[in-house]
Design an enzyme around this catalytic site. Structure first.
Site, mmCIF file in Angstrom:
data_model
loop_
_atom_site.group_PDB
_atom_site.id
_atom_site.type_symbol
_atom_site.label_atom_id
_atom_site.label_comp_id
_atom_site.label_asym_id
_atom_site.label_seq_id
_atom_site.Cartn_x
_atom_site.Cartn_y
_atom_site.Cartn_z
ATOM 1 N N ASN A 7 -2.102 2.039 10.979
ATOM 2 C CA ASN A 7 -1.320 1.984 9.741
ATOM 3 C C ASN A 7 0.155 1.815 10.140
ATOM 4 O O ASN A 7 0.789 2.770 10.579
ATOM 5 C CB ASN A 7 -1.552 3.305 8.978
ATOM 6 N N HIS A 179 -3.133 2.925 -3.664
ATOM 7 C CA HIS A 179 -4.020 4.059 -3.331
ATOM 8 C C HIS A 179 -5.485 3.718 -3.617
ATOM 9 O O HIS A 179 -6.312 4.606 -3.810
ATOM 10 C CB HIS A 179 -3.687 5.323 -4.162
ATOM 11 N N ARG A 240 9.952 9.371 -5.964
ATOM 12 C CA ARG A 240 9.963 8.201 -6.870
ATOM 13 C C ARG A 240 9.898 8.665 -8.312
ATOM 14 O O ARG A 240 9.209 9.635 -8.630
ATOM 15 C CB ARG A 240 8.765 7.297 -6.586
#
Ligand code: ADP
Length: 402
Positions: A7, A179, A240
């Site tokens: 990742n 997600h 966020r």
């Protein structure tokens, strides 16, 4: 059969090495500050932690260090890289093309490259990771697992914004959702746990971590989700802001004479729990301070919970009812207080929490709704890397079987 999961972030590489029959990784680690003066390596093997320091210039060098570590005579786990059977890459944006994980070839690389404009902070490093792995592990099958793929079942009425249509045509501005790997996994696990076919279930999955999103899943398909064109929209997150009136952004830019990058930073890095509380993006700290009476911490918590609940209501309406509510990720798995407050007053959906079950600490998947509750509530731990390893193996297995 070992699968390496990679990742790549904007200056980091996270990895996990899995033996495919085991859910717990054999080893995992992280390289940070790639390209800076000092890069940090942290590797975990079981309970052992090994830390190293030294300049790592680019992703390929970072991956080399990871492979050196995994094959190290003293500390390593594998004799040589031939013991790695496949590599699974987390790729954030699969645009409108990818509905599922895909075996990487030159054409797939080109398509991922063509989506860099949609997610520059993510797809570019993802691509660098793939290039590095293809060069260092030539001949080993590489699979891309996309964050957006599960939500590609959204219909146009759900994914289109009410902007002039030409901007969708020109720039592909629309809701993508993220997600996806996690939402898909916990929905499938929920059906397994409840021993019911997915096609009979209306599920809402709440992925509440640092990034937060919620999805409405009907008959196993994502029909709506809160993150949009980017992972900024929807729920309140660590840093966020989630949903906001776009005109407020324009107002702020004008009033404070902000550049685009400054505004971007405010929305993505300085807002959410951190922005409201002025304390932290970590819900544990917010909770500690709220308990001590800090009003802004209390407010941050209230707003966080309210937004999740509002989405549950909206998604129950579009699903036409709710059979299963699932909580996952850092907050969803570990914060009974937050779960409890989200579930308060959901009786109109015939969904009732068992407060005792909810508070019982556990690391496993579990049912936390009252025995008599028609709608079920579940906590299901997500592990995106383990899911990527599993999905990579599914693709590679098909290849071997051919
Ligand atoms: P990410 O989205 O970065 O993977 P996580 O899923 O780890 O993040 O979620 C981070 C959030 O989860 C933080 O707000 C943190 O407070 C909360 N959290 C993580 N672990 C725990 C825990 N063991 N107990 C309580 N809260 C936790």
């Amino acid at each position: 059969m070992n699968i390496l999961v990679i990742n790549c972030g904007s200056s980091s590489i996270k990895y996990q090495l899995f033996e495919i029959k085991k859910k717990v990784p054999l080893a995992k680690g992280l390289i940070e500050e790639i390209g800076k003066v000092n890069s940090f390596q942290t590797h975990w093997i079981g309970k052992r932690i090994i830390k190293k320091k030294g300049k790592i210039v680019h992703y390929q060098q970072g991956l080399e260090r990871i492979l050196d570590f995994l094959t190290d005579k003293d500390n390593g786990l594998i004799k040589d890289t031939s013991e790695i059977s496949a590599v699974g890459h987390r790729v954030v944006h699969g645009g409108e093309k990818y509905f599922e994980p895909i075996l990487i070839n030159d054409k797939v690389m080109e398509t991922i490259r063509s989506y860099i404009f949609l997610a520059p902070l993510h797809n570019y490093p993802n691509l660098m990771g793939i290039e590095a792995a293809r060069s260092l592990l030539a001949g080993v099958p590489q699979v891309a697992v996309f964050d957006t793929a599960f939500h590609q079942t959204l219909s146009p009425k759900v994914f289109l914004y009410a902007l002039p249509y030409e901007y969708y045509e020109k720039y592909r501005i629309r809701r993508y959702g993220f997600h996806g790997t996690s939402h898909r996994y916990v929905a499938y696990e929920a059906a397994k746990i409840l021993k019911k076919p997915l096609k009979d279930l209306r599920i809402i999955t709440c992925h509440l971590g640092n990034g937060c999103s919620i999805a409405a899943i009907d008959k196993g398909k994502s029909i709506d989700t809160s993150m949009g064109f980017t992972p900024l929209e929807g729920l309140v997150m660590g840093t966020r802001c989630g949903d906001i009136d776009a005109a407020a952004v324009l107002f702020l830019m004008r009033k404070e004479k902000l550049e685009i990058n400054q505004m971007d930073n405010i929305l993505n890095k300085q807002s959410g729990l951190l922005g409201i509380s002025g304390l932290s993006n970590d819900l544990r700290e917010i909770q500690r301070e709220a308990q001590k009476g800090n009003q802004r911490a209390k407010l941050a918590l209230e707003i966080f919970i309210y937004r999740v609940k509002k989405y549950i209501g909206a998604y129950s309406a579009i699903l036409g009812g709710l059979d299963v509510l699932v909580f996952t990720a850092g907050i969803g798995e570990n914060q009974p207080h937050v779960r409890s407050r989200i579930c308060q007053g959901l009786g109109f959906l015939e969904i009732y929490l068992d407060e005792r079950e909810n508070k019982t600490p556990s690391k496993s998947a579990r049912l936390i709704s009252a025995e008599t509750s028609p709608g079920k509530i579940l906590v299901i731990p997500t592990n995106e890397e383990a899911i990527i390893a599993h999905e990579t193996w599914q693709v590679v297995r098909r290849l071997v079987a051919r």
